[in-house]
Design a protein around this motif. Structure first.
Motif, PDB file in Angstrom:
ATOM      1  N   ARG A 129       0.827  -1.211   0.000  1.00  0.00           N
ATOM      2  CA  ARG A 129       0.000   0.000   0.000  1.00  0.00           C
ATOM      3  C   ARG A 129       0.860   1.260   0.000  1.00  0.00           C
ATOM      4  O   ARG A 129       0.513   2.252  -0.666  1.00  0.00           O
ATOM      5  CB  ARG A 129      -0.948  -0.025   1.204  1.00  0.00           C
ATOM      6  N   ASP A 130       1.967   1.244   0.724  1.00  0.00           N
ATOM      7  CA  ASP A 130       2.883   2.389   0.690  1.00  0.00           C
ATOM      8  C   ASP A 130       3.443   2.583  -0.708  1.00  0.00           C
ATOM      9  O   ASP A 130       3.587   3.721  -1.188  1.00  0.00           O
ATOM     10  CB  ASP A 130       4.032   2.184   1.677  1.00  0.00           C
ATOM     11  N   LEU A 131       3.793   1.484  -1.373  1.00  0.00           N
ATOM     12  CA  LEU A 131       4.297   1.592  -2.736  1.00  0.00           C
ATOM     13  C   LEU A 131       3.227   2.163  -3.657  1.00  0.00           C
ATOM     14  O   LEU A 131       3.514   3.042  -4.496  1.00  0.00           O
ATOM     15  CB  LEU A 131       4.755   0.226  -3.242  1.00  0.00           C
ATOM     16  N   ALA A 132       1.992   1.694  -3.518  1.00  0.00           N
ATOM     17  CA  ALA A 132       0.908   2.213  -4.359  1.00  0.00           C
ATOM     18  C   ALA A 132       0.735   3.715  -4.157  1.00  0.00           C
ATOM     19  O   ALA A 132       0.550   4.467  -5.129  1.00  0.00           O
ATOM     20  CB  ALA A 132      -0.390   1.470  -4.055  1.00  0.00           C
ATOM     21  N   ASP A 133       0.808   4.172  -2.909  1.00  0.00           N
ATOM     22  CA  ASP A 133       0.704   5.611  -2.636  1.00  0.00           C
ATOM     23  C   ASP A 133       1.834   6.373  -3.322  1.00  0.00           C
ATOM     24  O   ASP A 133       1.611   7.464  -3.887  1.00  0.00           O
ATOM     25  CB  ASP A 133       0.744   5.870  -1.130  1.00  0.00           C
ATOM     26  N   PHE A 134       3.041   5.827  -3.271  1.00  0.00           N
ATOM     27  CA  PHE A 134       4.181   6.481  -3.920  1.00  0.00           C
ATOM     28  C   PHE A 134       3.999   6.509  -5.438  1.00  0.00           C
ATOM     29  O   PHE A 134       4.281   7.522  -6.094  1.00  0.00           O
ATOM     30  CB  PHE A 134       5.471   5.755  -3.555  1.00  0.00           C
ATOM     31  N   LEU A 135       3.517   5.424  -6.001  1.00  0.00           N
ATOM     32  CA  LEU A 135       3.327   5.360  -7.447  1.00  0.00           C
ATOM     33  C   LEU A 135       2.349   6.411  -7.941  1.00  0.00           C
ATOM     34  O   LEU A 135       2.468   6.902  -9.073  1.00  0.00           O
ATOM     35  CB  LEU A 135       2.837   3.966  -7.850  1.00  0.00           C
ATOM     36  N   ASP A 136       1.391   6.766  -7.110  1.00  0.00           N
ATOM     37  CA  ASP A 136       0.425   7.801  -7.486  1.00  0.00           C
ATOM     38  C   ASP A 136       1.097   9.154  -7.719  1.00  0.00           C
ATOM     39  O   ASP A 136       0.500  10.038  -8.344  1.00  0.00           O
ATOM     40  CB  ASP A 136      -0.650   7.952  -6.397  1.00  0.00           C
ATOM     41  N   THR A 137       2.313   9.339  -7.208  1.00  0.00           N
ATOM     42  CA  THR A 137       3.016  10.626  -7.348  1.00  0.00           C
ATOM     43  C   THR A 137       3.907  10.681  -8.583  1.00  0.00           C
ATOM     44  O   THR A 137       4.459  11.744  -8.891  1.00  0.00           O
ATOM     45  CB  THR A 137       3.886  10.910  -6.111  1.00  0.00           C
TER      46      THR A 137
END
Length: 212
Positions: free
Chosen positions: A17-25
């Motif tokens: 989930r942290d990676l997904a949040d980062f990918l959104d940026t």
């Protein structure tokens, strides 16, 4: 006390989930940049991470059989299939499979956690976006990596004593290699880009293994 299987599942889920949040940026250009995973772009790495979670065991066994029981070829099949998806679809798929299942849930979800942390760093290091890996996740990944046969880590660490300088973790005997736990994990996984963050009399031996 919670069972360690539950702990690792939660840690792996948090990492995805942290990676997904980062990918959104990320910009579209960053998605196409090479990662530290040889031959794979950032997009490819993201496509790989949940590629086994959607498969039941019969499908996994059939995939391995078709690929001559080569993990590398199996991984590439999943990457090739993911290239049909847009970046938003890739992030949505990662979120949908945040909780590990199937083959990635083996060893109490240590596979999903270790794979997730390493590939997260493959992306962040390549793009110049460093982070501090949460200590609990980092130590758990370090504990598993030296016995993870799907990784080069068991061969890379053989005959060396590796010592994390920022978390409570050591492994092995022999000439020492010291440095931040994140750099040790990335290096043991076969990424020479992390060698610059390490030191010690065993560093030359580790570097030679990574550059073969």
């Amino acid at each position: 006390m919670r069972d360690i299987v539950v702990d690792l599942s939660e840690l792996a889920t948090e990492e995805r989930r942290d990676l997904a949040d980062f990918l959104d940026t990320l910009t579209e250009e960053e998605w196409e940049q090479p990662s530290l995973c040889p031959g794979w772009s950032v997009r490819d790495v993201v496509g790989h991470i949940p590629s086994y979670d959607a498969l039941g065991w019969p499908a996994v066994l059939a995939l391995f059989a078709r690929s001559g029981f080569s993990l590398g070829r199996c991984n590439q099949v999943g990457v090739n299939q993911s290239r049909r998806l847009g970046t938003e679809e890739l992030v949505a798929r990662l979120r949908a499979h945040a909780v590990p299942r199937g083959i990635t849930a083996m060893f109490g979800c240590a596979i999903a956690l270790t794979d997730g942390v390493i590939h997260h760093q493959d992306i962040r290091r390549a793009l110049g976006h460093p982070r501090t890996v949460p200590q609990e996740r980092l130590v758990a990944a370090l504990e598993f990596a030296p016995r993870a046969r799907a990784l080069p880590a068991p061969a890379n660490v053989r005959g060396l004593r590796v010592i994390a300088t920022d978390v409570n973790w050591t492994h092995g005997t022999g000439p020492e290699v010291r440095g931040p736990g994140e750099a040790l994990l990335v290096a043991l996984a076969g990424r020479p880009e992390a060698l610059a963050d390490l030191e010690g009399p065993g560093l030359d031996a580790l570097a030679a293994r990574l550059r073969r």
